[in-house]
Design an enzyme around this catalytic site. Structure first.
Site, mmCIF file in Angstrom:
data_model
loop_
_atom_site.group_PDB
_atom_site.id
_atom_site.type_symbol
_atom_site.label_atom_id
_atom_site.label_comp_id
_atom_site.label_asym_id
_atom_site.label_seq_id
_atom_site.Cartn_x
_atom_site.Cartn_y
_atom_site.Cartn_z
ATOM 1 C CB THR A 6 -0.840 0.003 1.296
ATOM 2 O OG1 THR A 6 -1.542 -1.215 1.385
ATOM 3 C CG2 THR A 6 -1.808 1.144 1.332
ATOM 4 N NE ARG B 166 -6.057 -9.540 1.937
ATOM 5 C CZ ARG B 166 -5.332 -8.438 2.111
ATOM 6 N NH1 ARG B 166 -5.252 -7.532 1.161
ATOM 7 N NH2 ARG B 166 -4.692 -8.232 3.238
ATOM 8 C CB VAL B 167 -11.477 -6.629 1.143
ATOM 9 C CG1 VAL B 167 -11.372 -5.176 1.556
ATOM 10 C CG2 VAL B 167 -12.258 -6.758 -0.160
ATOM 11 N N GLY B 168 -8.359 -6.099 2.267
ATOM 12 C CA GLY B 168 -7.536 -5.840 3.446
ATOM 13 C C GLY B 168 -8.053 -4.683 4.275
ATOM 14 C CG ASP B 169 -5.011 -2.312 5.980
ATOM 15 O OD1 ASP B 169 -4.569 -3.166 5.179
ATOM 16 O OD2 ASP B 169 -4.490 -1.196 6.131
ATOM 17 C CB THR C 150 1.581 0.706 4.708
ATOM 18 O OG1 THR C 150 2.115 -0.253 3.788
ATOM 19 C CG2 THR C 150 2.737 1.353 5.461
ATOM 20 N N GLY C 151 0.967 -2.378 5.475
ATOM 21 C CA GLY C 151 1.484 -3.667 5.939
ATOM 22 C C GLY C 151 0.431 -4.750 5.819
ATOM 23 N N GLY D 161 -2.623 -6.508 6.007
ATOM 24 C CA GLY D 161 -3.937 -5.923 6.230
ATOM 25 C C GLY D 161 -4.809 -6.631 7.236
HETATM 26 N N1 GLY Z 1 -2.329 -3.215 3.691
HETATM 27 C C1 GLY Z 1 -2.930 -3.582 2.498
HETATM 28 C C2 GLY Z 1 -3.510 -4.910 2.469
HETATM 29 O O1 GLY Z 1 -3.167 -5.771 3.274
HETATM 30 O O2 GLY Z 1 -4.339 -5.158 1.639
#
Ligand code: GLY
Length: 266
Positions: A148, A175-178, A197-198, A200
């Site tokens: 990110t 898949r969806v992250g943070d 960032t990192g 998610g």
């Molecule tokens: N930090 C972005 C993700 O894990 O999708």
């Protein structure tokens, strides 16, 4: 300590090469120029993130990782202001600048998050470009090893934050992250702005951006908050963040990160 007249921080993602700081630096310069010309912090962070989406060294937009099928990019992006405005998209496929659609959601939609084809249809309705990435498996760049991109800014009145992500390499379709979840990847309020960032899943489960913001509200310095945030996670978790308050800022990342800042005092 005097308040900033305006300030912006940008980053190229947890795990990005600090030597690639020229990308975040140019993005910060663009955002700062916009604010110096009377534009808002929101416009500045959206433009800065769009610039980083166009830089293939970073995992967003052009540099996005592909999903488990080896060819599809499903991207997430978000933006928020300290006026409690929020807009995000998730799992938009093969679109070069998802931050532009997230910005459109913030400005025009009664909703805060649109996904997949719904986000594309919304973008077409508002004439937001939805082209730019090849989804046919012929990408020249196989994706980067970082995460990110993000930006936080203050225009003297309002804080804003923006994120854009190509997601995790070879992650499941859908898949969806943070990134598009308020309080997880980003948060803004009267006390400042936080962009994470990192990994998610780990960030989301800790509501990391809101948690760090609460520390700022309780008068922890951004420097202390940036250090403490990393300690919340196991050593194996890749993590980074940028933090801005009215008169201070900080950045930290476990495995290095290209980042930049510009701040002008009153
Ligand atoms: N930090 C972005 C993700 O894990 O999708």
């Amino acid at each position: 300590m005097p308040n900033f007249q305006r300030a912006i921080l940008t980053h190229g993602g947890a795990g990005s090469d600090p030597k690639d700081f020229d990308g975040p630096k140019s993005a910060a310069n663009r955002g700062m120029d916009l604010m110096a010309n009377g534009e808002t912090a929101l416009t500045a962070v959206v433009d800065a993130v769009k610039y980083l989406e166009d830089d293939p060294r970073f995992n967003a937009g052009l540099g996005s990782k592909v999903r488990i099928d080896g060819r599809t990019m499903q991207l997430d992006a978000s933006c928020m202001t300290s006026n409690n405005e929020f807009g995000a998209v998730a799992c938009v496929e093969n679109i070069k600048n998802p931050i532009a659609i997230a910005h459109g959601v913030l400005r025009h939609s009664p909703h805060i998050l649109l996904v997949g084809d719904g986000a594309r249809i919304f973008a077409e309705e508002y004439n937001i470009p939805v082209t730019g990435l090849s989804g046919s498996g012929d990408r020249e760049t196989p994706g980067t090893s970082c995460d990110t991109v993000g930006a936080v800014a203050f225009d003297g009145t309002t804080f804003a934050a923006a994120l854009s992500s190509g997601g995790l390499e070879k992650s499941a379709m859908g898949r969806v992250g943070d990134v598009p979840l308020p309080g997880c990847g980003l948060f803004c309020g009267e006390s400042g702005a936080v962009a994470c960032t990192g990994d998610g899943e780990f960030i989301a489960l800790k509501l990391l951006a809101k948690e760090v913001y609460t520390w700022l509200e309780n008068n922890m310095s951004p420097e202390q908050a940036a250090k403490k945030a990393i300690t919340l996670f196991d050593q194996s978790v890749d993590i980074g963040l940028i933090i801005l308050t009215r008169n201070r800022f900080a950045s930290n990342a476990r495995n290095g990160m290209a980042w930049s800042h510009i701040a002008e005092n009153e």
